[in-house]
Design an enzyme around this catalytic site. Structure first.
Site, PDB file in Angstrom:
ATOM      1  N   ASN A  53       0.805  -1.230   0.000  1.00  0.00           N
ATOM      2  CA  ASN A  53       0.000   0.000   0.000  1.00  0.00           C
ATOM      3  C   ASN A  53       0.837   1.278   0.000  1.00  0.00           C
ATOM      4  O   ASN A  53       0.485   2.251  -0.647  1.00  0.00           O
ATOM      5  CB  ASN A  53      -1.000  -0.017   1.161  1.00  0.00           C
ATOM      6  CG  ASN A  53      -0.325  -0.049   2.509  1.00  0.00           C
ATOM      7  OD1 ASN A  53       0.699  -0.688   2.671  1.00  0.00           O
ATOM      8  ND2 ASN A  53      -0.884   0.645   3.471  1.00  0.00           N
ATOM      9  N   GLU A 104       3.553  -5.581  12.380  1.00  0.00           N
ATOM     10  CA  GLU A 104       2.623  -4.451  12.199  1.00  0.00           C
ATOM     11  C   GLU A 104       1.522  -4.939  11.283  1.00  0.00           C
ATOM     12  O   GLU A 104       1.759  -5.145  10.091  1.00  0.00           O
ATOM     13  CB  GLU A 104       3.357  -3.256  11.571  1.00  0.00           C
ATOM     14  CG  GLU A 104       4.533  -2.741  12.368  1.00  0.00           C
ATOM     15  CD  GLU A 104       4.113  -2.135  13.688  1.00  0.00           C
ATOM     16  OE1 GLU A 104       2.951  -1.738  13.836  1.00  0.00           O
ATOM     17  OE2 GLU A 104       4.963  -2.091  14.599  1.00  0.00           O
ATOM     18  N   CYS A 115      -3.286   1.503   6.347  1.00  0.00           N
ATOM     19  CA  CYS A 115      -3.688   0.755   7.543  1.00  0.00           C
ATOM     20  C   CYS A 115      -4.316   1.661   8.585  1.00  0.00           C
ATOM     21  O   CYS A 115      -5.034   1.202   9.462  1.00  0.00           O
ATOM     22  CB  CYS A 115      -2.486   0.019   8.131  1.00  0.00           C
ATOM     23  SG  CYS A 115      -1.094   1.114   8.444  1.00  0.00           S
ATOM     24  N   GLU A 175       7.238   0.410  16.074  1.00  0.00           N
ATOM     25  CA  GLU A 175       8.272   0.976  15.213  1.00  0.00           C
ATOM     26  C   GLU A 175       8.414   2.461  15.555  1.00  0.00           C
ATOM     27  O   GLU A 175       7.693   2.989  16.385  1.00  0.00           O
ATOM     28  CB  GLU A 175       7.875   0.805  13.742  1.00  0.00           C
ATOM     29  CG  GLU A 175       7.763  -0.656  13.336  1.00  0.00           C
ATOM     30  CD  GLU A 175       7.518  -0.844  11.846  1.00  0.00           C
ATOM     31  OE1 GLU A 175       6.711  -0.100  11.274  1.00  0.00           O
ATOM     32  OE2 GLU A 175       8.142  -1.756  11.268  1.00  0.00           O
TER      33      GLU A 175
HETATM   34  P1  NDP Z   1       0.203  -9.503   3.131  1.00  0.00           P
HETATM   35  O1  NDP Z   1       0.186  -9.988   4.528  1.00  0.00           O
HETATM   36  O2  NDP Z   1      -0.495 -10.297   2.106  1.00  0.00           O
HETATM   37  O3  NDP Z   1       1.687  -9.326   2.620  1.00  0.00           O
HETATM   38  C1  NDP Z   1       2.642  -8.506   3.276  1.00  0.00           C
HETATM   39  C2  NDP Z   1       4.028  -8.919   2.823  1.00  0.00           C
HETATM   40  O4  NDP Z   1       4.305 -10.226   3.310  1.00  0.00           O
HETATM   41  C3  NDP Z   1       4.191  -9.004   1.314  1.00  0.00           C
HETATM   42  O5  NDP Z   1       5.508  -8.644   0.956  1.00  0.00           O
HETATM   43  C4  NDP Z   1       3.947 -10.479   1.050  1.00  0.00           C
HETATM   44  O6  NDP Z   1       4.498 -10.886  -0.163  1.00  0.00           O
HETATM   45  C5  NDP Z   1       4.664 -11.082   2.236  1.00  0.00           C
HETATM   46  N1  NDP Z   1       4.258 -12.433   2.621  1.00  0.00           N
HETATM   47  C6  NDP Z   1       3.095 -13.071   2.369  1.00  0.00           C
HETATM   48  N2  NDP Z   1       3.119 -14.318   2.897  1.00  0.00           N
HETATM   49  C7  NDP Z   1       4.329 -14.453   3.519  1.00  0.00           C
HETATM   50  C8  NDP Z   1       4.961 -15.517   4.254  1.00  0.00           C
HETATM   51  N3  NDP Z   1       4.353 -16.680   4.482  1.00  0.00           N
HETATM   52  N4  NDP Z   1       6.189 -15.306   4.736  1.00  0.00           N
HETATM   53  C9  NDP Z   1       6.819 -14.130   4.549  1.00  0.00           C
HETATM   54  N5  NDP Z   1       6.286 -13.102   3.832  1.00  0.00           N
HETATM   55  C10 NDP Z   1       5.048 -13.261   3.337  1.00  0.00           C
HETATM   56  O7  NDP Z   1      -0.353  -8.015   3.197  1.00  0.00           O
HETATM   57  P2  NDP Z   1      -0.677  -7.075   1.980  1.00  0.00           P
HETATM   58  O8  NDP Z   1       0.538  -6.899   1.141  1.00  0.00           O
HETATM   59  O9  NDP Z   1      -1.955  -7.512   1.367  1.00  0.00           O
HETATM   60  O10 NDP Z   1      -0.891  -5.663   2.743  1.00  0.00           O
HETATM   61  C11 NDP Z   1      -2.101  -5.245   3.268  1.00  0.00           C
HETATM   62  C12 NDP Z   1      -2.127  -5.458   4.766  1.00  0.00           C
HETATM   63  O11 NDP Z   1      -1.054  -4.767   5.383  1.00  0.00           O
HETATM   64  C13 NDP Z   1      -3.393  -4.904   5.401  1.00  0.00           C
HETATM   65  O12 NDP Z   1      -3.888  -5.851   6.315  1.00  0.00           O
HETATM   66  C14 NDP Z   1      -2.906  -3.680   6.138  1.00  0.00           C
HETATM   67  O13 NDP Z   1      -3.687  -3.320   7.256  1.00  0.00           O
HETATM   68  C15 NDP Z   1      -1.536  -4.090   6.533  1.00  0.00           C
HETATM   69  N6  NDP Z   1      -0.717  -2.928   6.842  1.00  0.00           N
HETATM   70  C16 NDP Z   1      -0.379  -2.684   8.154  1.00  0.00           C
HETATM   71  C17 NDP Z   1       0.347  -1.560   8.482  1.00  0.00           C
HETATM   72  C18 NDP Z   1       0.758  -1.294   9.899  1.00  0.00           C
HETATM   73  O14 NDP Z   1       1.659  -0.499  10.097  1.00  0.00           O
HETATM   74  N7  NDP Z   1       0.157  -1.916  10.893  1.00  0.00           N
HETATM   75  C19 NDP Z   1       0.771  -0.595   7.463  1.00  0.00           C
HETATM   76  C20 NDP Z   1       0.367  -0.955   6.129  1.00  0.00           C
HETATM   77  C21 NDP Z   1      -0.353  -2.083   5.843  1.00  0.00           C
HETATM   78  P3  NDP Z   1       3.604 -10.893  -1.515  1.00  0.00           P
HETATM   79  O15 NDP Z   1       2.852  -9.618  -1.576  1.00  0.00           O
HETATM   80  O16 NDP Z   1       4.633 -10.991  -2.546  1.00  0.00           O
HETATM   81  O17 NDP Z   1       2.714 -12.072  -1.389  1.00  0.00           O
END
Ligand code: NDP
Length: 481
Positions: free
Chosen positions: A150, A248, A282, A461
């Site tokens: 995002n 996070e 988020c 963080e």
């Molecule tokens: P995901 O959990 O799908 O993915 C996050 C990252 O983790 C991506 O790089 C993804 O790779 C990777 N990933 C997925 N599966 C694994 C695994 N088993 N092991 C290691 N890495 C893995 O989230 P999204 O990308 O869909 O992001 C949206 C989410 O992020 C929302 O829930 C949002 O709320 C949250 N978010 C939280 C924030 C915070 O600060 N609390 C800030 C911003 C977003 P790939 O995409 O290549 O599958």
């Protein structure tokens, strides 16, 4: 078709298996580049390189590491336009947003931690005459930094900068959906001749590449931002290995508007906190709770303003909202509108795809959507949608507002609108979340702790919290006569 490379051991390299994944432009729905579909062999090379680089990097003076981070920051500044364009194409966000928020913030993350490490200090405790304790804070080793789609470079650098500043080396993976600015960051590291192995960037799918990184025995800690389900999976998988972890995760943030608020400011900011970045932040407020006295007035004004929001080509300065990041996410967001309807929700505006013309005719655009008439227990109000869909609901008393605010499994952020100082303080104390904004939203000071409670994550963080996470405390107790 442009092919991206991994950045391993100071080199831009193709994946060993020769496999690539298509990368889409969400505003056109077309594939425009390909990224490495890296596997365990690439990951293993990256981790080996980071391990080799650790000793010399961790032994540099803080000022020397700070100066490398400043070089990265300066180069981001110099390539600002190019990076902003790349972020907008990759993610679908308006170009003006990438220029004004995403890339400046990535630049600032490196600059901030370059200066922060120069001021970071550890404690000393005098127990009595002849006994003194001091805390050594040492870098830990190789950090895995995994970030979502995002705010791609913004969140990627928010992890990498403190990890490097503290003296760790890093293996990082951006989301496979938005890899472009991470790739450009690897070019930048090459341009400034960052010592090899200090930062390694491996592209690929989360379930394979990401999983291979976080579970590798030679990874000492994991800093992850993403969805709660993924965070839970990672926590469950790596907990037995006792790696240090910061998670996070998702949110379902309440935006609580009291009768006595500054109406115009609350309305203006609520437009932003609901739909900025297509609602894909988020910290966006997705549950708008309005006190009964102004409920009808606020709802009608809000609906009217939202109808005026222009959804359009991200390259157009007049587009307030751009495209949804991917087709699966677009489908997911629209599916929640159907869920809301089936739960008895009334769509006040939006709730449908926006069909653009020309190059954008196959893009993934959704109209900003407001839904009324749902209670807080339904799926629409309990599950994270992470798109331009908000619900609106009245409340009567402050106690009821607190109960509604706290009734989901999440606890990332909340916004409170009131002119009453007592109400503001009581609400801030009683809401269960890591962050509360009063009469504002998304005002960020990089020194403040950032993170959530409950299903929104573990750890904080920002500022000292980040530098503490990326170092290990060791107490030294000395007795002298
Ligand atoms: P995901 O959990 O799908 O993915 C996050 C990252 O983790 C991506 O790089 C993804 O790779 C990777 N990933 C997925 N599966 C694994 C695994 N088993 N092991 C290691 N890495 C893995 O989230 P999204 O990308 O869909 O992001 C949206 C989410 O992020 C929302 O829930 C949002 O709320 C949250 N978010 C939280 C924030 C915070 O600060 N609390 C800030 C911003 C977003 P790939 O995409 O290549 O599958």
């Amino acid at each position: 078709m442009k092919k991206l490379y991994n950045y391993i051991d100071g080199e831009l390299v193709a994946p060993i298996n020769g496999n690539y994944i298509d990368n889409y432009n969400p505003a056109t729905g077309q594939v425009y580049s390909q990224i490495p579909n890296s596997d365990e062999a690439d990951v293993s090379n990256a981790i080996k390189s980071a391990r080799n680089a650790f000793e010399s990097w961790s032994n540099l003076r803080n000022s020397e590491r700070a100066s490398w981070l400043e070089k990265i920051s300066n180069r981001i500044e110099e390539r600002m336009e190019e990076l902003a364009l790349a972020e907008s194409i990759d993610n679908g966000k308006p170009l003006w947003l990438a220029k004004s928020v995403d890339i400046p913030r990535a630049r600032d993350n490196f600059k901030f931690f370059a200066t922060a490490i120069m001021h970071f200090a550890s404690e000393s405790h005098r127990t009595s005459s002849g006994i003194i304790n001091y805390t050594l804070r040492k870098p830990i080793g190789v950090a895995a930094c995994i970030s979502p789609w995002n705010l791609p470079l913004y969140l990627f650098s928010w992890k990498i900068a403190p990890a490097l500043a503290a003296g760790n080396t890093v293996v990082a993976k951006p989301s496979e959906i938005t890899p472009m600015t991470a790739y450009l960051l690897s070019e930048i590291c090459n341009e400034i001749n960052l010592p090899k192995g200090v930062l390694n960037i491996v592209h690929g799918l989360g379930a394979s590449t990401g999983n291979a990184i976080v579970t590798h025995d030679d990874i000492d800690m994991v800093s992850f931002t993403g969805g709660t389900t993924t965070g839970e999976h990672i926590a469950r998988t790596i907990a037995p290995k006792f790696k240090k972890m910061s998670l996070e995760l998702g949110g379902k943030n309440p935006n609580i508007i009291f009768d006595d608020c500054d109406f115009d400011k609350a309305l203006k900011t609520t437009l932003n906190s609901s739909f900025a970045n297509q609602g894909q932040i988020c910290l966006c407020g997705s549950r708008i709770l309005v006190q009964r006295g102004i409920y009808n007035k606020f709802r009608d004004a809000f609906v009217s303003k939202v109808k005026d929001i222009k959804v359009g080509n991200p390259m157009d300065d007049n587009s307030r909202m751009g495209a949804i990041v991917s087709k699966p996410h677009f489908d997911k967001v629209l599916s929640y509108v159907e869920i809301a309807k089936s739960e008895g929700g009334k769509v006040l505006t939006g709730g449908h795809q926006v069909q653009l013309e020309g190059d954008n005719s196959d893009g993934w655009f959704i109209a900003p959507t407001i839904i009324e008439g749902l209670d807080q227990q339904c799926r629409t109000n309990q599950e994270e949608i992470f798109g331009p869909v908000v619900t609106i609901q009245p409340f009567d008393t402050e106690e009821e507002a607190v109960e509604m605010a706290n009734c989901t499994g999440y606890g990332l952020a909340a916004t409170v609108w009131t002119q009453d100082l007592n109400t503001a303080h009581r609400m801030s104390e009683n809401i269960k979340s890591g962050i509360v904004w009063v009469n504002c939203w998304l005002l960020r000071d990089l020194r403040t702790p950032f993170g959530g409670v409950k299903n929104s994550g573990v750890g904080r963080e920002g500022g000292w919290e980040a530098l503490k996470f990326f170092t290990e405390a060791k107490n030294v107790c000395i007795k002298f006569d």
